[in-house]
Enzyme design. Structure first.
Site, short mmCIF file in Angstrom:
data_model
loop_
_atom_site.label_atom_id
_atom_site.label_comp_id
_atom_site.label_asym_id
_atom_site.label_seq_id
_atom_site.Cartn_x
_atom_site.Cartn_y
_atom_site.Cartn_z
N LYS A 59 -4.75 -4.22 -3.17
CA LYS A 59 -4.30 -5.56 -2.80
C LYS A 59 -3.39 -5.43 -1.58
O LYS A 59 -2.20 -5.14 -1.68
CB LYS A 59 -3.54 -6.26 -3.93
CG LYS A 59 -3.44 -7.76 -3.68
CD LYS A 59 -2.15 -8.39 -4.10
CE LYS A 59 -0.97 -8.11 -3.26
NZ LYS A 59 -1.00 -8.62 -1.86
N PRO A 60 -3.98 -5.62 -0.40
CA PRO A 60 -3.17 -5.54 0.82
C PRO A 60 -2.30 -6.78 0.96
O PRO A 60 -2.49 -7.76 0.24
CB PRO A 60 -4.22 -5.50 1.94
CG PRO A 60 -5.54 -5.31 1.26
CD PRO A 60 -5.40 -5.85 -0.12
N ASP A 61 -1.37 -6.74 1.90
CA ASP A 61 -0.55 -7.91 2.15
C ASP A 61 -1.39 -9.02 2.79
O ASP A 61 -2.29 -8.74 3.60
CB ASP A 61 0.62 -7.54 3.08
CG ASP A 61 1.64 -8.65 3.15
OD1 ASP A 61 2.62 -8.59 2.39
OD2 ASP A 61 1.45 -9.60 3.95
N GLU A 118 7.31 3.30 -3.08
CA GLU A 118 7.86 3.65 -1.76
C GLU A 118 8.56 2.40 -1.26
O GLU A 118 7.91 1.42 -0.92
CB GLU A 118 6.73 4.04 -0.79
CG GLU A 118 5.85 5.17 -1.26
CD GLU A 118 6.56 6.50 -1.26
OE1 GLU A 118 7.61 6.63 -0.62
OE2 GLU A 118 6.07 7.43 -1.93
N LEU A 119 9.89 2.44 -1.18
CA LEU A 119 10.63 1.19 -1.00
C LEU A 119 11.46 1.17 0.28
O LEU A 119 11.16 1.86 1.23
CB LEU A 119 11.49 0.96 -2.26
CG LEU A 119 10.71 1.07 -3.58
CD1 LEU A 119 11.64 0.94 -4.77
CD2 LEU A 119 9.59 0.05 -3.67
N GLU A 153 19.16 -3.80 4.43
CA GLU A 153 18.07 -3.45 5.33
C GLU A 153 17.70 -4.67 6.18
O GLU A 153 17.47 -5.76 5.64
CB GLU A 153 16.85 -3.02 4.50
CG GLU A 153 15.69 -2.53 5.33
CD GLU A 153 14.46 -2.24 4.47
OE1 GLU A 153 14.16 -3.01 3.54
OE2 GLU A 153 13.79 -1.23 4.75
N TRP A 163 2.62 -5.05 4.92
CA TRP A 163 1.97 -5.46 6.16
C TRP A 163 2.37 -4.59 7.35
O TRP A 163 1.77 -4.70 8.41
CB TRP A 163 2.37 -6.91 6.49
CG TRP A 163 3.83 -7.18 6.27
CD1 TRP A 163 4.38 -7.74 5.15
CD2 TRP A 163 4.93 -6.87 7.14
NE1 TRP A 163 5.75 -7.80 5.28
CE2 TRP A 163 6.12 -7.27 6.49
CE3 TRP A 163 5.03 -6.30 8.42
CZ2 TRP A 163 7.39 -7.11 7.05
CZ3 TRP A 163 6.29 -6.14 8.98
CH2 TRP A 163 7.44 -6.53 8.31
N GLY A 211 6.60 -1.28 -0.61
CA GLY A 211 7.15 -2.58 -0.25
C GLY A 211 8.64 -2.60 -0.46
O GLY A 211 9.31 -1.56 -0.35
N SER A 212 9.17 -3.76 -0.77
CA SER A 212 10.63 -3.90 -0.85
C SER A 212 11.15 -3.36 -2.19
O SER A 212 10.42 -3.30 -3.19
CB SER A 212 11.00 -5.37 -0.71
OG SER A 212 10.45 -6.10 -1.78
#
Ligand code: NAD
Length: 543
Positions: free
Chosen positions: A207-209, A280-281, A412, A183, A258-259
């Site tokens: 699939k977006p947030d 990509e985290l 984080e 997001w 995302g995470s």
């Protein structure tokens, strides 16, 4: 007032775009969108469940839209449509696909005000941070459109027998790529990974947030306006935990942002099917300010690095290591600049920082700061939630005296919180910057850029910026972007960012001589001839 409606700014070209109204008069209605406009966007979700999920604006907590929710059967249908569309798309010339990307470039520049409004309404970020999104998409579209042939045209490589073996490499599209996005940068995260996938001849199921569906749906609409066939880009909506495995179960490749925790789940599921994935985290990104740094420049960079998008940026800085000799001067300038920031939940250009996106984010950020303070950290700036500005607002915060037992030392925060540490020698600073499991982005401030480059090689991060917070690498589209260690796998941008969506296929043509003894030669004689030719090739410098 939004520039989209502001005098002289020009109206967005979508006739149904209502745009937000002046918030000063009626704060409730202020951020409302025209129902027709919302319907045009939500129509693009492939969903037949009849259920919806509300999206709220973090600017004022008011509802923005109801998003239709997709089922497993809807995901299956999205893949069916995407596969059919991909077969036709793969036959479209590379030139035509590149032309469409050029149109995407122009469209996002033309429709910038509308795009920024929507991003801000959904995420609550400041306008100048929303501006980064169409800009990044335009840069991405232009870069890949202009380098399409360089990355994708069949490439000749030397054959084993010069003149007699001809080899070329084709870049075959993977098929249908599943993109699962977060997001925090809802418009660019919806598009920047998808554009190279399309250019390489793939279809996308996105699939977006759930919190930022409208920005992602506007992205899908702009693609269609630019000439991308509607079925080629499918959008599904629903909880990641449910739809994620449905997508991974059908896709030919997965691109996830995302995470780190979710990234590991995705990697396990992709491994089960032996499909590739790029991840990509998260990060705990360091900045090093060396003794010879330009302090004013470092302080300006530190503000951008720590507080862009209220720190909800994967390449944000959460740890700063500052040389003893300049520590006090740097801290004075950094704190002064931070305290001078204008804060606001507004669509205008006047805020230097906007709000966090959600109650969850506010809870995490508050908990990290409270924990640090309770264990003895000092607050040099900020430190407080600001519900007077917006429901989830948190001040830009600088901490000193953070120790390993505090949560924000190694975890984080993904918010506007940065910790300052002194260092005496550079080797120690590098070792501390490399501490932990992450390795996404770093920055080094020094007047000696040669020394900066040498130190960069010792930093275990996928991108290192010298005398800049993150933009020098992130905005250089030819450079691969991504994380080492637990910050990710694979890269976006550059050649890696498009080749991940292709299967390299080597085609070799053998002429005249075959691979084996000829003219009655024995196997032993053949081996001798081959040995001699291997030595000769080496002497001739052949690879
Ligand atoms: P998240 O992992 O919870 O969610 C990201 C996306 O994954 C969402 O679309 C979500 O619905 C989906 N998802 C959640 N669980 C899933 C599952 N089990 N299977 C499949 N999909 C699932 O991440 P978040 O907390 O919303 O986003 C913030 C994180 O993203 C931060 O850690 C940040 O550092 C990272 N991030 C990284 C980059 C980068 O480029 N490295 C960019 C932006 C954000």
């Amino acid at each position: 007032m939004s520039e989209a409606l502001g005098a002289g700014a020009g109206s967005p070209s979508d006739p149904t775009y209502g745009g937000p109204h002046d918030p000063e008069h009626d704060p409730r209605a202020s951020y409302a969108l025209e129902p027709q406009y919302v319907a045009r966007l939500t129509d693009r979700v492939l969903a037949t469940t009849g259920t919806t999920n509300p999206v709220f604006s973090p600017l004022d907590g008011a509802p923005l839209a109801n998003i239709p929710q997709s089922s497993a059967a809807d995901v299956e249908e999205a893949f069916r449509r995407a596969r059919a569309a991909q077969r036709a798309w793969a036959r479209v010339s590379l030139e035509e696909r590149a032309r469409i990307l050029h149109r995407v470039h122009d469209l996002v520049l033309d429709r910038q005000a509308e795009i920024m409004d929507l991003i801000q309404l959904e995420s609550g970020k400041a306008r100048k941070h929303a501006f980064d999104e169409p800009m990044h998409v335009a840069l991405t579209a232009r870069y890949y459109a202009r380098t399409a042939h360089q990355h994708l045209a069949p490439a000749r490589v030397p054959g084993v027998v010069p003149g007699l073996t001809q080899v070329e490499i084709n870049r075959v599209p993977k098929g249908v790529v599943g993109i699962i996005a977060p997001w925090n940068y809802p418009f660019t995260m919806a598009l920047c990974d998808g554009l190279p996938a399309l250019l390489a001849g793939n279809a996308v199921v996105s699939k977006p947030d759930a919190q930022t569906m409208l920005s992602a749906l506007l992205a899908a609409q702009l693609l269609e306006e630019a000439g991308v066939p509607r079925d080629l880009w499918q959008v599904v909506a629903g909880p990641g935990r449910v739809l994620g495995s449905e997508i991974i179960g059908r896709a030919d490749y997965i691109c996830f942002t995302g995470s780190t925790a979710t990234g590991k789940v995705i990697a396990r599921q992709a491994a089960e099917r032996l499909i590739g994935c790029s991840l990509e985290l998260g990060g705990k990104n360091p900045i090093l300010v060396l003794r010879d740094a330009d302090i004013e420049r470092a302080a300006e960079g530190a503000v951008r690095a720590s507080f862009s998008n209220a720190g909800q940026l994967c390449v944000s800085t959460e740890r700063m290591f500052v040389a003893d000799q300049v520590y006090d001067r740097f801290v004075e300038r950094f704190v002064a600049r931070t305290k001078a920031m204008s804060l606001g939940a507004t669509l205008g250009w006047d805020a230097d920082m906007g709000t966090l996106i959600s109650a969850d984010q506010l809870e995490t950020v508050s908990a990290h700061v409270e924990d640090a303070v309770a264990k003895g950290a000092r607050v040099l700036a900020g430190g407080n939630a600001r519900p007077d500005l917006a429901p989830y607002f948190f001040e830009p915060t600088i901490l000193e005296g953070v120790t390993p037992e505090m949560t924000c030392f190694g975890h984080e925060t993904f918010g506007p919180v940065v910790s300052l540490y002194r260092f005496h020698d550079e080797a120690d600073a590098i070792a501390r910057a490399n501490d932990g499991e992450y390795g996404l982005n770093a920055a080094i401030y020094t007047r000696d850029t040669r020394r900066g480059r040498a130190l960069a090689r010792q930093v275990k991060c996928g991108t290192v910026n010298i005398n800049e917070a993150f933009g020098a690498t992130f905005a250089s589209l030819a450079a691969p972007m991504g994380g080492m260690r637990e910050s990710g796998m694979g890269r976006r941008q550059g050649a890696e960012g498009i080749h991940r969506y292709t299967e390299p296929q080597s085609v070799g043509v053998q002429r005249l001589l075959r691979f084996g003894p000829v003219l009655g030669m024995s196997d032993q004689a053949y081996a001798k001839v081959m040995n001699a030719s291997l030595r000769l090739m080496d002497k001739l410098g052949r690879a």
